[in-house]
Enzyme design. Structure first.
Site, PDB file in Angstrom:
ATOM      1  N   CYS A  91      38.407  48.949  35.406  1.00  0.00           N
ATOM      2  CA  CYS A  91      36.951  48.985  35.277  1.00  0.00           C
ATOM      3  C   CYS A  91      36.358  49.934  36.309  1.00  0.00           C
ATOM      4  O   CYS A  91      36.398  51.144  36.122  1.00  0.00           O
ATOM      5  CB  CYS A  91      36.400  47.555  35.370  1.00  0.00           C
TER       6      CYS A  91
ATOM      7  N   HIS B  87      39.202  44.736  31.483  1.00  0.00           N
ATOM      8  CA  HIS B  87      39.948  44.002  32.509  1.00  0.00           C
ATOM      9  C   HIS B  87      41.185  43.370  31.893  1.00  0.00           C
ATOM     10  O   HIS B  87      41.126  42.244  31.388  1.00  0.00           O
ATOM     11  CB  HIS B  87      39.077  42.877  33.089  1.00  0.00           C
TER      12      HIS B  87
ATOM     13  N   GLU C 231      43.659  42.046  33.222  1.00  0.00           N
ATOM     14  CA  GLU C 231      44.226  40.912  33.985  1.00  0.00           C
ATOM     15  C   GLU C 231      43.913  39.561  33.351  1.00  0.00           C
ATOM     16  O   GLU C 231      44.664  38.604  33.504  1.00  0.00           O
ATOM     17  CB  GLU C 231      43.724  40.926  35.440  1.00  0.00           C
TER      18      GLU C 231
HETATM   19  N1  GLN Z   1      30.190  48.293  38.436  1.00  0.00           N
HETATM   20  C1  GLN Z   1      30.863  48.858  37.313  1.00  0.00           C
HETATM   21  C2  GLN Z   1      30.076  48.674  36.031  1.00  0.00           C
HETATM   22  O1  GLN Z   1      29.229  47.828  35.949  1.00  0.00           O
HETATM   23  C3  GLN Z   1      32.256  48.280  37.167  1.00  0.00           C
HETATM   24  C4  GLN Z   1      32.260  46.855  36.779  1.00  0.00           C
HETATM   25  C5  GLN Z   1      33.572  46.191  36.974  1.00  0.00           C
HETATM   26  O2  GLN Z   1      34.437  46.734  37.652  1.00  0.00           O
HETATM   27  N2  GLN Z   1      33.731  45.014  36.420  1.00  0.00           N
HETATM   28  O3  GLN Z   1      30.324  49.346  35.067  1.00  0.00           O
END
Ligand code: GLN
Length: 554
Positions: free
Chosen positions: A398, A528, A530
């Protein structure tokens, strides 16, 4: 439906969630299809607006629910997929009751905690426990319910009362109460003390719930005389006092419980036949023992905002463990505070800087996990550059994908001010927006408004490492939680230089999976991965990082 209700006393953080999940594993081993519910007595509607550094990671579900990290433990231990309704909070219960009141559902009555809130809680439990969570269509056979917090807290009292009433609603023979407590060790001879447990059980019984099993956390196995004493004071049989002492790894806990007869006692309490599937538990035993045997290490550097609460990255750690297991290595995580890697802080932070870089250079692989806000971003960008230029395996999740993209734009495309709109004060003044705010996201409401939950990502190329790692499938479905994305206008330029977005969303616009050409493993995912990793079934991007880190082909 059979229910196991797990409450806790003395203090929080005793591992109630792990106790509850381990009991779930034992119930699965007698052939039951098990689901779970977590109750969090806070006023937030969900965990989405809570800081992971105070409360631990925000776990994301398929339906986009942002929930307590214990739901992650249930998904991993029981191999199920839950919904947002499996996490009950005070906020959700009250919202629902207040909405019904406005609709006029209570027919002129005064709306009160008892019976309206307590009924709402019980209805909720009955409704949600029937939702299939293991991929089959029918309702599960049993539900493990964990009540967060400690018994006696003001916030949890409506829930305790609801659970007390619940045993009559569904029949006492269908409910098993498990109370988790602490047995501290005092003095030079290491005496195990029973008083805190006596007090918490007394409190619980005062609220109308008599535990069927008492699980005692302690460093060493509980001595028999302590079990006898607790039994005498707490109105249970001695065999119902269970020792939850420290073990070498988490997977040992179901086995430790089984050796103490927990499986048969719960089955007895709930009146279920114990057709024990020892094959199932054998799998767990093997895994637990294997984890203890690994000699060789694999070192992964986690570059993030490290505040001492490793629970903030719980699922990432789990996914790393699952994949280390798959390559037969003992996982060592080196935590690196990303501000320490930032060369612009060098003058004021010589020592921190050289230590952080020393650790980074020792790593077999580098991981930049998800995150929000601009603190530490420059250090992460330097870590990504180091990984890219020196051929060290890199996985960016992300935020970690966005970081890798910014670094690439700055140093390969020559867009020196490239940045994310998230990290600059006035994004209109930013000439090179490498990462932009997604158009559909709310600018006024923070709760539940990100791009959340499972979405499909088709691969855009015939062959790539990630596609192979995912088993050659044409698309993957993974969970999201973000507000920003790689700027669609820059994709062509970036790809021309060798950073390829090998997976995009169904519109073909939104970058989801990044892979760098001519690098052993330099990968990023906007989702994500994970959250879907399981013991024995590690998440493919994590497995790829691990394989690259130990020099295996993929
Ligand atoms: N802050 C970034 C976004 O909102 C990444 C978010 C995250 O890593 N979950 O896109």
């Amino acid at each position: 439906m059979k229910y196991v209700i797990v409450t806790g006393g003395v203090l929080s953080g005793l591992g109630k969630g792990i106790t509850a999940s381990s009991i779930g594993v034992l119930m699965k081993s007698v052939g039951l299809r098990v689901t779970s519910i977590k109750i969090d007595p806070y006023l937030n509607s969900d965990a989405g607006t809570m800081s992971p550094f105070e409360h631990g990671e925000v776990f994301v579900l398929d339906d986009g629910g942002e929930v307590d990290l214990d739901l992650g433990n249930y998904e991993r231990f029981l191999d199920i997929s839950l919904t947002r309704d499996h996490n009950i909070t005070t906020g959700k219960v009250y919202s629902s009751v207040i909405e019904k009141e406005r609709r006029g559902d209570y027919l002129g009555k005064t709306v009160q905690v008892i019976p309206h809130i307590t009924d709402e809680i019980q209805d909720w439990i009955e409704r949600v426990s029937a939702i299939p969570t293991d991929g089959l269509d029918e309702a599960p056979d049993a539900c493990v319910i964990e009540l967060g917090g400690t018994v006696g807290d003001i916030e949890s009292s409506p829930f305790v009362e609801a659970l007390r009433q619940f045993q009559f609603r569904v029949g006492r023979e269908n409910v098993c109460f498990v109370h988790v407590s602490l047995v501290p060790v005092m003095g030079p001879v290491g005496e195990q003390k029973t008083k805190p447990t006596q007090h918490t059980v007394k409190e619980l019984r005062g609220l109308g719930i008599t535990p069927d099993l008492i699980v005692c956390r302690s460093s060493e196995p509980l001595q028999q005389e302590i079990k006898d004493k607790l039994a005498a004071f707490c109105h249970v049989e001695p065999r119902a006092v269970i020792s939850a002492h420290d073990v070498s790894n988490l997977y040992q806990i179901p086995m430790s419980f089984e050796r103490q007869g927990v499986r048969s006692m719960i089955a007895e309490c709930l009146g279920v036949d114990t057709t024990e599937d020892d094959q199932f538990l054998e799998g767990w035993r093997e895994m637990a023992d294997r984890v203890d045997e690994f000699q060789d290490e694999v070192r992964i550097a986690m570059v993030g905002k490290y505040t001492g609460l490793s629970d903030s990255y719980l699922s990432v750690i789990k996914a790393l463990q699952h994949s280390a297991m798959a390559v037969n290595r003992r996982l060592v995580i080196d935590w690196i505070e990303s501000t320490d890697l930032d060369s612009s802080n060098l003058d004021s932070n010589q020592d921190g800087y050289s230590k952080a870089w020393g650790k980074l250079e020792l790593a077999d692989g580098i991981l930049v996990p998800g995150g929000f806000g601009n603190r530490g971003v420059e250090g992460k960008i330097e870590a990504a550059r180091y990984a890219r230029e020196s051929g060290v395996p890199y996985l960016g999740i992300c935020l970690g994908l966005q970081i890798a993209t910014i670094e690439f734009c700055r140093n390969e495309l020559g867009l020196l001010d490239a940045n994310s709109e998230e990290f600059v004060e006035n994004s209109e003044d930013l000439a090179n927006k490498a990462v932009v705010f997604m158009p559909e996201i709310s600018k006024t409401h923070m709760g539940g408004t990100m791009r959340l939950g499972s979405k499909v990502t088709p691969f855009t190329v015939e062959d790539c490492k990630m596609k192979r790692l995912y088993g050659g499938v044409t698309e993957v479905s993974e969970r999201h939680r973000h507000r920003y994305e790689v700027n669609p206008d820059l994709i062509d330029k970036i790809e021309a230089k060798g950073m390829i977005y090998v997976g995009k969303d169904e519109t073909g616009q939104r970058c989801e999976i990044m892979e760098l050409e001519d690098h052993p493993y330099f990968v990023g995912t906007q989702y994500h991965p994970e959250f879907k990793s399981r013991p024995g079934r590690p998440s493919p991007p994590f497995l790829g990082l691990m394989k690259a880190a130990v020099g295996q082909n993929m």
